[in-house]
Write a protein that holds these residues in place. Structure first.
Motif: not given
Length: 164
Positions: A39-42, A129-138
């Motif tokens: 996995s990786f996170e962004r 809060a819906d668009i800024f600083d969103q964290t996703f883990r693939t």
């Protein structure tokens, strides 16, 4: 002839008489192969005009055509300080009764996360809060492993047990 019949009878008796009940099944295994996902996170902003972000899959992650690619969205932290993750696509309902989705697509080099909504959706109603600083883990898992273990990919904690 009688000796041959006696020998056949004795041999048949010996072969069938030694058979017993099968024991309990052993634990499920993977034929000696250890399969681990990666996995990786962004963290990114999903801003106008496309409300999307693209990440490069790290070179140290080998992605096969048969691998399953999952993307989870960090949606908060619980009272114990643990991250709360949701599998994409994830539908969000706004205070004014509209809805949109965080979704993703991928190829062998890139993962793109984006916001999609009906054509009637007013993107101006999105909160910071819906668009800024969103964290996703693939997360990338071998599909054979997922299928053989009946892994519930919607359960983030279960999936992360198999990630290195």
């Amino acid at each position: 002839m009688r000796k041959i019949a006696s020998l056949v009878f004795a041999l048949t008796f010996l072969l069938t008489a030694c058979e017993g009940d099968p024991g309990p099944p052993g634990p499920p295994g993977q034929n000696g192969v250890i399969i681990v996902g990666q996995s990786f996170e962004r963290t990114t902003d999903l801003v106008a005009p496309n409300y999307e972000a693209t990440f490069e899959i790290p070179l140290d992650i080998e992605l096969l055509e048969t691998d399953m690619v999952l993307v989870y969205h960090l949606v908060g932290i619980d009272i114990d300080g643990l991250d709360i993750w949701r599998l994409l696509p994830d539908t969000v309902y706004t205070n004014d009764g509209q809805q949109f989705q965080y979704n993703f697509e991928h190829n062998f080099d890139l993962v793109t996360v984006f916001i999609e909504a009906p054509s009637t959706f007013d993107f101006n109603s999105l909160l910071d809060a819906d668009i800024f600083d969103q964290t996703f883990r693939t997360v990338i898992l071998p599909v054979d492993f997922v299928n053989s273990n009946n892994l519930d990919v919607t359960n983030y904690s279960d999936v992360m047990e198999y990630i290195q």
